[in-house]
Design a protein around this motif. Structure first.
Motif, mmCIF file in Angstrom:
data_model
loop_
_atom_site.group_PDB
_atom_site.id
_atom_site.type_symbol
_atom_site.label_atom_id
_atom_site.label_comp_id
_atom_site.label_asym_id
_atom_site.label_seq_id
_atom_site.Cartn_x
_atom_site.Cartn_y
_atom_site.Cartn_z
ATOM 1 N N ARG A 68 0.841 -1.202 0.000
ATOM 2 C CA ARG A 68 0.000 0.000 0.000
ATOM 3 C C ARG A 68 0.879 1.256 0.000
ATOM 4 O O ARG A 68 0.823 2.070 0.931
ATOM 5 N N PRO A 69 1.695 1.472 -1.027
ATOM 6 C CA PRO A 69 2.627 2.614 -1.023
ATOM 7 C C PRO A 69 1.947 3.973 -1.119
ATOM 8 O O PRO A 69 2.579 4.997 -0.863
ATOM 9 N N GLU A 70 0.670 3.999 -1.486
ATOM 10 C CA GLU A 70 -0.038 5.277 -1.597
ATOM 11 C C GLU A 70 -0.549 5.775 -0.250
ATOM 12 O O GLU A 70 -0.888 6.967 -0.103
ATOM 13 N N VAL A 71 -0.602 4.908 0.763
ATOM 14 C CA VAL A 71 -1.184 5.267 2.058
ATOM 15 C C VAL A 71 -0.494 6.461 2.717
ATOM 16 O O VAL A 71 -1.170 7.339 3.277
ATOM 17 N N PRO A 72 0.854 6.558 2.714
ATOM 18 C CA PRO A 72 1.490 7.709 3.372
ATOM 19 C C PRO A 72 1.044 9.065 2.830
ATOM 20 O O PRO A 72 1.229 10.086 3.502
#
Length: 405
Positions: A68-72
């Motif tokens: 989930r690299p978009e979460v930050p």
């Protein structure tokens, strides 16, 4: 008169003081930090874990590993992810570009505290390597760097100032002999682009085309690789949160007292956003012109002096810099000290370097009272270097100042 002469010549900055005072400062910092942590059951007084800013780095790395690299880059989702682990209700934003995620991913494989200490240990080691390369001195540099007040700030925040200083200072020390490697380091520094505003101007002005081209290619490769690794959606999410980053600066979501920029000083003094930014842009433009002139025409400056000017000027040129970013002063002071020990110090420079080493303590004391003075001191140091080049040296180095190699 004796006192004034001692300050002018820097004779009071002798080897005994360079060893004894840092040792005392290091001991006080160590015991004070231990007391605070023990008194709060391993946490900071506000309930956050030690190295609190590292929470965003570590959770971001774990989200990448979870696919989930978009979460930050989504405040609600990232706050939920942080609270699921720490449960303290605090939120730590992540404003870094996606290539920085690649730096952090290996540290997400460890639990929080081992990851934090490994991060701090490795990045501090790279900063030490840079300082040793600049000065040529070893154990004294390690001691002085450990006792530098901003070192404690960086450790307590769990921040990345050691890495910034290592890449920036390392690039400058390698620039005359290994411009391609220097360019790679500059390209890697783009994880914190606000610190590199003046670097292209310096490289172009000095016709360091190989370093400039390599930095450009490195930046492009890092960006392209992160798109492949983390997806276009992650980059889109990063770009979409740009307005929130500006709001954070404008509305003081990160307290202006903790910043060291001219913009923040103006806001603390009560100036509205637009006038404060206008003053910031004016200072940035003046600093840029001075840096361009020094790097383009020489003007009697040594490479070390130009490098220090670029490091200090970079802190003045950006509106978004925090107190731990003052660790960039470590390579700046190292460059000026190395130059002075080899060629002699201009009047007052050695005393000013000693004051610069200690001034973060004063900055913190004023910060606690809601007063910002860091930009004033940075301007004084920048002005001294800019208008006292090596060609005007008046004081020679004494044997008592230089530590043994």
């Amino acid at each position: 008169m004796r006192v004034l002469e001692s300050v002018r010549s820097g004779a009071w900055v002798n080897r005994d003081r360079l060893v004894t005072y840092p040792l005392l400062g290091l001991a006080v910092t160590f015991f004070a930090t231990g007391y605070v942590i023990l008194a709060n059951n391993g946490a900071l007084p506000n309930g956050s874990p030690f190295g609190s800013d590292y929470v965003s780095f570590w959770v971001a790395a774990r989200e990448v590993l979870a696919g989930r690299p978009e979460v930050p880059y989504s405040m609600p989702l990232f706050a939920q992810a942080q609270n699921a682990v720490f449960g303290d209700g605090n939120f730590y934003a992540f404003f870094y570009p996606p290539p920085y995620l690649a730096y952090l991913v290996p540290f997400g494989t460890l639990s929080y505290f081992p990851s934090l200490f490994l991060w701090l240990g490795l990045t501090f080691a790279t900063a030490l390597w840079t300082l040793v390369r600049i000065t040529g001195y070893r154990w004294e540099v390690i001691l002085i760097a450990l006792a530098f007040p901003v070192t404690f700030l960086t450790i307590a925040h769990g921040q990345n100032a050691f890495l910034s200083a290592a890449l920036f200072g390392g690039a400058l020390v390698l620039l005359p002999t290994r411009p391609i490697v220097a360019g790679i380091l500059i390209g890697l520094l783009t994880f914190k682009p606000q610190l590199g505003l003046l670097i292209p101007l310096a490289l172009i002005s000095s016709t360091n085309w190989r370093a400039f081209a390599t930095a450009t290619v490195t930046t492009a490769l890092a960006t392209g690789s992160s798109v492949i690794l983390f997806g276009v959606e992650t980059f889109s999410a990063f770009l979409a949160q740009g307005s929130y980053a500006m709001e954070t600066l404008r509305e003081g979501h990160v307290a202006w007292e903790k910043m060291v920029s001219v913009y923040a000083m103006m806001r603390v003094a009560g100036a509205p956003d637009i006038p404060a930014m206008a003053v910031q842009l004016l200072v940035s433009a003046i600093v840029a012109v001075i840096v361009i002139r020094a790097w383009r025409f020489g003007g009697g400056f040594s490479h070390e002096e130009r490098s220090a000017m670029l490091l200090i000027g970079s802190l003045l040129a950006t509106p978004f810099s925090l107190n731990y970013d003052l660790f960039l002063l470590a390579p700046a002071v190292a460059f000026l000290a190395s130059d002075g020990l080899r060629n002699g110090f201009p009047s007052y420079r050695l005393s000013l370097l000693a004051a610069t080493y200690l001034f973060p303590i004063v900055v913190l004391l004023f910060m606690a009272g809601g007063i910002s003075i860091a930009p004033v001191v940075l301007c004084l140091l920048f002005g001294h270097v800019a208008f006292s080049p090596g060609s005007t040296r008046a004081v020679r180095t004494t044997q008592s100042t230089a530590p043994a190699k």
